[in-house]
Design a protein around this motif. Structure first.
Motif, PDB file in Angstrom:
ATOM      1  N   SER A  33      -6.682 -14.393 -12.462  1.00 16.52           N
ATOM      2  CA  SER A  33      -6.767 -14.546 -13.912  1.00 16.52           C
ATOM      3  C   SER A  33      -6.750 -13.151 -14.504  1.00 16.52           C
ATOM      4  O   SER A  33      -6.976 -12.157 -13.790  1.00 16.52           O
ATOM      5  N   VAL A  34      -6.498 -13.051 -15.803  1.00 10.65           N
ATOM      6  CA  VAL A  34      -6.548 -11.730 -16.423  1.00 10.65           C
ATOM      7  C   VAL A  34      -7.982 -11.191 -16.403  1.00 10.65           C
ATOM      8  O   VAL A  34      -8.186  -9.981 -16.317  1.00 10.65           O
ATOM      9  N   PHE A  35      -8.976 -12.078 -16.441  1.00 15.70           N
ATOM     10  CA  PHE A  35     -10.353 -11.609 -16.301  1.00 15.70           C
ATOM     11  C   PHE A  35     -10.556 -10.952 -14.943  1.00 15.70           C
ATOM     12  O   PHE A  35     -11.173  -9.876 -14.845  1.00 15.70           O
ATOM     13  N   GLU A  36     -10.027 -11.564 -13.864  1.00 17.12           N
ATOM     14  CA  GLU A  36     -10.149 -10.956 -12.533  1.00 17.12           C
ATOM     15  C   GLU A  36      -9.353  -9.659 -12.448  1.00 17.12           C
ATOM     16  O   GLU A  36      -9.786  -8.694 -11.796  1.00 17.12           O
ATOM     17  N   ASP A  72      -2.086 -17.639 -16.095  1.00 17.30           N
ATOM     18  CA  ASP A  72      -2.004 -19.004 -16.591  1.00 17.30           C
ATOM     19  C   ASP A  72      -0.551 -19.306 -16.961  1.00 17.30           C
ATOM     20  O   ASP A  72       0.059 -18.567 -17.734  1.00 17.30           O
ATOM     21  N   PRO A  73       0.037 -20.361 -16.429  1.00 21.46           N
ATOM     22  CA  PRO A  73       1.455 -20.648 -16.705  1.00 21.46           C
ATOM     23  C   PRO A  73       1.739 -20.955 -18.172  1.00 21.46           C
ATOM     24  O   PRO A  73       2.901 -20.911 -18.593  1.00 21.46           O
ATOM     25  N   ARG A  74       0.704 -21.234 -18.965  1.00 24.04           N
ATOM     26  CA  ARG A  74       0.916 -21.501 -20.380  1.00 24.04           C
ATOM     27  C   ARG A  74       1.064 -20.228 -21.197  1.00 24.04           C
ATOM     28  O   ARG A  74       1.459 -20.283 -22.370  1.00 24.04           O
ATOM     29  N   ALA A  75       0.775 -19.071 -20.609  1.00 22.90           N
ATOM     30  CA  ALA A  75       0.777 -17.806 -21.349  1.00 22.90           C
ATOM     31  C   ALA A  75       2.118 -17.101 -21.226  1.00 22.90           C
ATOM     32  O   ALA A  75       2.784 -17.153 -20.188  1.00 22.90           O
ATOM     33  N   ASP A  76       2.494 -16.409 -22.295  1.00 28.57           N
ATOM     34  CA  ASP A  76       3.729 -15.617 -22.315  1.00 28.57           C
ATOM     35  C   ASP A  76       3.502 -14.192 -21.829  1.00 28.57           C
ATOM     36  O   ASP A  76       4.437 -13.532 -21.367  1.00 28.57           O
ATOM     37  N   ALA A  77       2.297 -13.685 -21.976  1.00 27.09           N
ATOM     38  CA  ALA A  77       1.965 -12.325 -21.547  1.00 27.09           C
ATOM     39  C   ALA A  77       0.457 -12.232 -21.408  1.00 27.09           C
ATOM     40  O   ALA A  77      -0.294 -13.058 -21.950  1.00 27.09           O
ATOM     41  N   THR A 121      -5.968 -13.370 -22.331  1.00 32.65           N
ATOM     42  CA  THR A 121      -6.913 -12.261 -22.419  1.00 32.65           C
ATOM     43  C   THR A 121      -7.999 -12.474 -21.382  1.00 32.65           C
ATOM     44  O   THR A 121      -8.127 -13.563 -20.816  1.00 32.65           O
ATOM     45  N   PRO A 122      -8.839 -11.467 -21.111  1.00 30.02           N
ATOM     46  CA  PRO A 122      -9.967 -11.706 -20.211  1.00 30.02           C
ATOM     47  C   PRO A 122     -10.911 -12.802 -20.704  1.00 30.02           C
ATOM     48  O   PRO A 122     -11.616 -13.419 -19.904  1.00 30.02           O
ATOM     49  N   ALA A 123     -10.935 -13.050 -22.031  1.00 25.26           N
ATOM     50  CA  ALA A 123     -11.798 -14.095 -22.580  1.00 25.26           C
ATOM     51  C   ALA A 123     -11.152 -15.472 -22.535  1.00 25.26           C
ATOM     52  O   ALA A 123     -11.816 -16.470 -22.807  1.00 25.26           O
ATOM     53  N   GLY A 124      -9.855 -15.555 -22.226  1.00 26.98           N
ATOM     54  CA  GLY A 124      -9.165 -16.835 -22.187  1.00 26.98           C
ATOM     55  C   GLY A 124      -7.858 -16.788 -22.945  1.00 26.98           C
ATOM     56  O   GLY A 124      -7.365 -15.720 -23.340  1.00 26.98           O
ATOM     57  N   LEU A 125      -7.275 -17.957 -23.167  1.00 21.62           N
ATOM     58  CA  LEU A 125      -5.987 -18.062 -23.844  1.00 21.62           C
ATOM     59  C   LEU A 125      -6.150 -17.941 -25.350  1.00 21.62           C
ATOM     60  O   LEU A 125      -7.100 -18.475 -25.934  1.00 21.62           O
ATOM     61  N   VAL A 126      -5.200 -17.244 -25.983  1.00 17.82           N
ATOM     62  CA  VAL A 126      -5.200 -17.050 -27.425  1.00 17.82           C
ATOM     63  C   VAL A 126      -3.812 -17.433 -27.939  1.00 17.82           C
ATOM     64  O   VAL A 126      -2.803 -16.856 -27.515  1.00 17.82           O
ATOM     65  N   GLY A 127      -3.756 -18.406 -28.831  1.00 16.42           N
ATOM     66  CA  GLY A 127      -2.501 -18.803 -29.442  1.00 16.42           C
ATOM     67  C   GLY A 127      -2.185 -17.937 -30.643  1.00 16.42           C
ATOM     68  O   GLY A 127      -3.057 -17.671 -31.481  1.00 16.42           O
TER      69      GLY A 127
END
Length: 351
Positions: A33-36, A72-77, A121-127
Motif C-alpha cells: 500500500s502507499v502507507f507501507e 490499489d487498482p482503483r487509483a490512478d497514481a 495516499t498513505p491515509a487512503g483513497l482520495v477522489g
C-alpha cells in the motif's frame, strides 16, 4: 560533473504553500500500500526527504511529494508526502500540487473541462475532480478521508501560557486547535514568529497531555500540528487559520525559540479538521460551504458532504477545493564528495 544521485522535480505551490513534486530519480519503493511504501521510505530512504527539504536545496517552508505507483487498482497514481519532521498521511495543499503537476505535465491525461481521478495516499483513497481550461488546472477539488473530533473544549497546561482550551481533531493529520484571540495572538502573516512560538508550545503540551491515535490505523498518532483559528476578516470567507508545521524538536526549556514554520496556505487538512470540530459543535451543517483563509489571504473552500463514523467517533466526509500553480522544474544533484549529503539546518532560520 560527478553525480551519486539526481532527482527530477516539478516546483509548485497551492494557494501559496510550496509543494515540490518528485517525478524521477527515486529508488524502487516496496510495499503493498502507499502507507507501507511511506513506512519503507521513512525507515530506509529518509535521506531523500532530508536532501530535498533542507538547505541548500530546500528551506523551512517547503513540502515535498514523491510520486509512486499506486497499490490499489482503483487509483490512478500514488504519492508520499514529506515535511520537515514527518511523513503526513494526507495533505490538502500537497494533493493540489500533485494533481496540478500530474495533469499539466501530461503524466496523466487532462480532459477539459473536467478531469476525474483517484489518488492513493498513505491515509487512503482520495477522489479528485480537477477543473481544466486551455491546458491549465484552474481548480482541484477532492473528497478527503473522513474527519472527526477527538477532544472538544479540553483544557491543557502550556508552558508560558497557563491553562489553554483546545480541540483535537483529525482531518488527514491530527491537529490541536485553539482560538487565537484569548491567547493574545493576531493571525497576520507578519506575526508569524509569535504564532509559531505559541503554536509549538501548545502542540508540545497537547502531545503529552492529549495523545491520540487513529482508530483504524493506530500507527498514525498525534497531535503533530497546530491550528490557531479566528473569525473571518475578508468578505466571502467564514474563518481564518494559522497552521504551524514543526521544523525541529520543541525544547520546553527554550519555548521562545520554538522550531516551526507558518503554513503559507489555509492548509487543507486543517480546514477539514476545523469543519469536523464545527460540525460536532452544531455550527456547520452538511452541505454548507466553509471558506477558510490563510495568513496570505488565500482561501480553500471546504464542504461537508455526508456524516459517517470512524471507530467510536462521529465523523464527516469533507470535500476541499483550491488551486495550484507550477513555477519551475529542476534536476537536484548530489556530488559524492559533498560534505552535506542530507543537507543541513542553521539556527538563524530553523530555530
Amino acid at each position: 560533473m560527478r553525480l551519486s544521485r539526481m532527482i527530477t522535480t516539478v516546483e509548485a505551490h497551492a494557494e501559496g504553500e510550496p509543494g515540490r513534486v518528485i517525478t524521477g530519480g527515486l529508488p524502487p519503493i516496496p510495499g503493498n500500500s502507499v502507507f507501507e511504501k511511506m513506512q519503507w521510505m521513512q525507515a530506509n530512504a529518509d535521506d531523500i526527504r532530508l536532501m530535498m527539504l533542507r538547505e541548500p536545496r530546500g528551506h523551512p517552508a517547503l513540502c515535498c511529494n514523491a510520486l509512486v505507483p499506486p497499490c490499489d487498482p482503483r487509483a490512478d497514481a500514488g504519492f508520499i508526502i514529506m515535511e520537515q519532521t514527518e511523513y503526513p498521511p494526507m495533505s490538502g495543499s500537497n494533493t493540489i500540487c500533485v494533481v496540478t503537476v500530474l495533469l499539466e505535465t501530461g503524466i496523466l491525461p487532462m480532459h477539459e473541462p473536467l478531469t476525474e481521478l483517484t489518488l492513493e495516499t498513505p491515509a487512503g483513497l482520495v477522489g479528485v475532480r480537477a477543473t481544466c481550461r486551455d491546458g491549465k488546472v484552474t481548480q482541484v477539488a477532492f473528497r478527503n478521508v473522513p474527519a472527526f473530533a477527538v477532544h472538544l473544549g479540553a483544557r491543557i497546561e502550556v508552558a508560558g501560557l497557563g491553562t489553554v482550551t483546545v480541540d483535537v481533531a483529525w482531518g488527514g493529520m491530527f491537529f490541536v486547535l485553539s482560538e487565537a484571540a484569548p491567547l493574545g495572538v493576531t493571525l497576520d502573516a507578519a506575526n508569524g514568529t509569535e504564532i509559531v512560538r505559541v503554536s509549538e508550545a501548545i502542540r508540545h503540551a497537547a502531545a503529552e497531555q492529549l495523545p491520540v491515535a487513529h482508530p483504524e490505523n493506530p500507527e498514525i498518532t498525534g497531535p503533530t500540528i497546530t491550528d490557531l483559528w479566528g473569525p473571518p476578516v475578508a468578505p466571502g470567507t467564514h474563518g481564518r487559520g494559522a497552521i504551524t508545521l514543526s521544523t525541529g524538536p520543541f525544547d520546553p526549556a527554550r519555548p521562545v525559540r520554538a522550531s516551526g514554520i507558518l503554513d503559507r496556505s489555509p492548509c487543507g487538512t486543517a480546514t477539514c479538521a476545523r469543519m469536523a470540530v464545527l460540525h460536532a459543535q452544531g455550527a456547520l451543517p452538511v452541505g454548507q460551504d466553509f471558506v477558510n483563509a490563510g495568513p496570505l489571504g488565500t482561501t480553500f473552500t471546504g464542504r461537508i458532504v455526508e456524516e459517517t463514523r470512524v471507530g467510536p467517533y462521529p465523523a464527516i466526509v469533507p470535500t476541499l477545493a483550491g488551486q495550484g500553480w507550477i513555477h519551475g522544474t529542476a534536476n537536484w544533484t548530489l556530488d559524492p564528495s559533498d560534505p552535506f549529503p542530507a543537507g543541513y539546518t542553521v539556527g538563524d532560520m530553523w530555530g
